[in-house]
Write a protein that holds these residues in place. Structure first.
Motif, short mmCIF file in Angstrom:
data_model
loop_
_atom_site.label_atom_id
_atom_site.label_comp_id
_atom_site.label_asym_id
_atom_site.label_seq_id
_atom_site.Cartn_x
_atom_site.Cartn_y
_atom_site.Cartn_z
N GLU A 38 0.81 -1.21 0.00
CA GLU A 38 0.00 0.00 0.00
C GLU A 38 0.84 1.26 0.00
OE1 GLU A 38 -1.48 -1.61 3.50
OE2 GLU A 38 -1.93 -3.31 2.20
N ASP A 39 2.11 1.15 0.39
CA ASP A 39 2.98 2.33 0.39
C ASP A 39 3.51 2.64 -1.00
OD1 ASP A 39 4.60 0.14 0.19
OD2 ASP A 39 5.77 0.55 1.99
N GLY A 40 3.17 1.82 -2.01
CA GLY A 40 3.48 2.15 -3.40
C GLY A 40 4.95 2.11 -3.75
N CYS A 41 5.71 1.20 -3.17
CA CYS A 41 7.15 1.15 -3.45
C CYS A 41 7.41 0.70 -4.88
CB CYS A 41 7.85 0.23 -2.46
SG CYS A 41 7.51 -1.52 -2.70
N THR A 42 8.54 1.14 -5.42
CA THR A 42 8.89 0.84 -6.81
C THR A 42 10.36 0.41 -6.88
OG1 THR A 42 7.35 2.55 -7.57
CG2 THR A 42 8.94 1.71 -9.17
N PRO A 43 10.65 -0.89 -6.95
CA PRO A 43 12.04 -1.32 -7.11
C PRO A 43 12.52 -1.07 -8.53
CG PRO A 43 10.59 -3.22 -7.12
CD PRO A 43 9.72 -2.02 -6.82
N LEU A 44 13.84 -1.10 -8.70
CA LEU A 44 14.47 -0.91 -10.00
C LEU A 44 15.13 -2.21 -10.43
CD1 LEU A 44 15.72 0.76 -12.38
CD2 LEU A 44 17.60 1.32 -10.80
N ALA A 45 14.86 -2.64 -11.66
CA ALA A 45 15.54 -3.78 -12.25
C ALA A 45 16.31 -3.30 -13.48
CB ALA A 45 14.54 -4.86 -12.65
N VAL A 46 17.54 -3.79 -13.64
CA VAL A 46 18.39 -3.36 -14.75
C VAL A 46 18.92 -4.60 -15.46
CG1 VAL A 46 20.33 -1.93 -15.49
CG2 VAL A 46 19.09 -1.36 -13.38
N LYS A 47 18.75 -4.67 -16.78
CA LYS A 47 19.25 -5.80 -17.56
C LYS A 47 20.72 -5.55 -17.91
CE LYS A 47 18.41 -9.83 -19.18
NZ LYS A 47 17.43 -10.14 -20.23
N ARG A 110 5.26 -3.73 -9.46
CA ARG A 110 5.35 -2.98 -10.71
C ARG A 110 6.69 -2.24 -10.73
NH1 ARG A 110 1.67 -1.79 -14.62
NH2 ARG A 110 2.27 -0.11 -16.03
N PRO A 111 7.79 -2.93 -11.03
CA PRO A 111 9.11 -2.31 -10.97
C PRO A 111 9.40 -1.46 -12.20
CG PRO A 111 9.31 -4.54 -11.78
CD PRO A 111 7.85 -4.34 -11.44
N LEU A 112 10.41 -0.63 -12.08
CA LEU A 112 11.02 -0.01 -13.25
C LEU A 112 11.96 -1.04 -13.87
CD1 LEU A 112 12.09 3.47 -11.79
CD2 LEU A 112 10.07 2.99 -13.18
N LEU A 113 11.92 -1.18 -15.19
CA LEU A 113 12.87 -2.04 -15.90
C LEU A 113 13.69 -1.19 -16.84
CD1 LEU A 113 14.12 -4.69 -16.83
CD2 LEU A 113 12.19 -4.97 -18.42
N GLU A 132 7.30 -0.70 -15.49
CA GLU A 132 7.54 0.60 -16.12
C GLU A 132 8.82 0.50 -16.94
OE1 GLU A 132 5.64 3.20 -16.15
OE2 GLU A 132 4.15 2.55 -14.67
N PRO A 133 8.73 0.35 -18.27
CA PRO A 133 9.94 0.22 -19.08
C PRO A 133 10.66 1.55 -19.23
CG PRO A 133 7.98 0.21 -20.48
CD PRO A 133 7.49 0.25 -19.06
N ARG A 134 12.00 1.51 -19.10
CA ARG A 134 12.81 2.72 -19.27
C ARG A 134 13.99 2.38 -20.17
NH1 ARG A 134 9.21 5.71 -18.62
NH2 ARG A 134 10.60 7.52 -18.52
N THR A 135 14.04 3.01 -21.33
CA THR A 135 15.11 2.84 -22.30
C THR A 135 15.73 4.21 -22.58
OG1 THR A 135 13.73 3.23 -24.24
CG2 THR A 135 13.79 0.96 -23.35
N PRO A 136 16.84 4.25 -23.33
CA PRO A 136 17.39 5.56 -23.70
C PRO A 136 16.39 6.42 -24.46
CG PRO A 136 19.03 3.86 -24.04
CD PRO A 136 17.76 3.14 -23.69
N GLY A 137 15.47 5.79 -25.17
CA GLY A 137 14.44 6.57 -25.86
C GLY A 137 13.40 7.14 -24.92
#
Length: 304
Positions: A38-47, A110-113, A132-137
């Motif tokens: 419920e605190d809405g945390c968002t981990p980060l995953a990096v390939k 729902r992590p950042l990827l 949440e996908p994150r690319t250089p674009g």
């Protein structure tokens, strides 16, 4: 949940005081969807790239969990997860996503990827996945190219420039409980996991109380406290790389055998994951939950 917020505050305080403060003991609430508190945390995953020209890696010592996957031509890549908010200045080299990542990351809410891109046929699945996908674009200011390495092994992520930003989570939400080691086990000074074209060695250091990681027979600076070798099905996916090599798909939902390496001992285990939005549970053959040691955890997916 009040206890979750307190736990998160403690983790952030720990990160401010101790570098590499990973996976601290927290109370487990198995009723809560992992990482989606419920605190809405968002981990980060990096390939992360893992061929010889990509080494040494940057920023992996601060990851809380590192997943090891087989990719095309029997090679490997890493998926580094930063859950507790202790982010490095730079992470990389960053490479492309695979279908396996989508099921695997479901246990993190729902992590950042962060990844360099993906083939066009896979991209719609990434867009539909709970992440949440994150690319250089998507976020050009968060990525940089290094002049010290040749492309494509020179892309690095600057996590503090991501938009949205990752936030700290309670790592117990993801199924990794810190606690006493199991009874029994066998004294183990070294364990090796082999892929068709990659090799991971884990060498116990009693003096430093961690495993030293060897990549294709060469020492690295990576030192997990716990290693889980998870035996599962690795099959062909629907996708291929640009040279026509079929991308493997690793099953991370289901059940099977596992091997837990911690405190210089190896323990037979079983893994089970009932759905893509649930954490993986590791138990002894008689059904007892298995704990990890305080520190970084590696999960290595090996073909059963």
């Amino acid at each position: 949940m009040g206890s979750g917020r307190v736990g998160r505050a403690l983790l952030l305080a720990c990160a401010a005081l101790l570098a590499g403060c990973t996976l601290q003991p927290q109370e487990q609430d198995d009723r809560r969807p992992p990482g989606a508190g419920e605190d809405g945390c968002t981990p980060l995953a990096v390939k992360i790239d893992n061929v010889a020209p990509a080494r040494p890696h940057t920023g992996l010592d601060r990851a809380d969990v590192i997943h090891v996957e087989q990719v095309e031509s029997g090679l490997s890549r890493l998926l580094a997860v930063y859950a507790t908010g202790d982010l490095p200045e730079s992470v990389g080299p960053v490479r492309s996503a695979r279908e396996t990542d989508l099921d695997l990351l479901g246990q993190y809410g729902r992590p950042l990827l962060a990844y360099s891109g993906a083939q066009s046929k896979l991209q719609p699945l990434i867009d539909a996945a709970p992440l949440e996908p994150r690319t250089p674009g998507d976020d050009p200011d968060a990525f940089r190219r290094s002049a010290d390495r040749a492309a494509p092994h020179n892309l690095f992520l600057r996590p503090d420039r991501l938009d949205p930003r990752p936030t700290a989570c309670d790592p117990a939400s993801f199924g990794f409980r810190v606690g006493p080691r199991p009874q029994g086990g066998e004294d183990t000074s070294r364990h090796t996991v082999r892929y068709p074209a990659a090799r991971f060695g884990f060498v116990w250091s009693a003096e430093r109380d961690h495993w030293r990681v060897e990549l294709d027979g060469k020492p690295s600076a990576l030192t997990p406290a716990t290693v889980v070798v998870q035996y599962t099905e690795v099959r062909d996916s629907r996708f291929q790389d640009r040279w026509g090599n079929v991308s493997p798909f690793t099953e991370t939902v289901g059940s099977g055998a596992a091997l837990l390496l911690r405190n210089g001992r190896a323990y037979e285990a079983e893994w089970s994951r009932t759905a893509a939005d649930r954490p993986t549970e590791y138990r002894t053959p008689d059904g007892q939950r298995m704990n990890v040691a305080r520190g970084q955890v590696w999960v290595v997916y090996a073909e059963a």
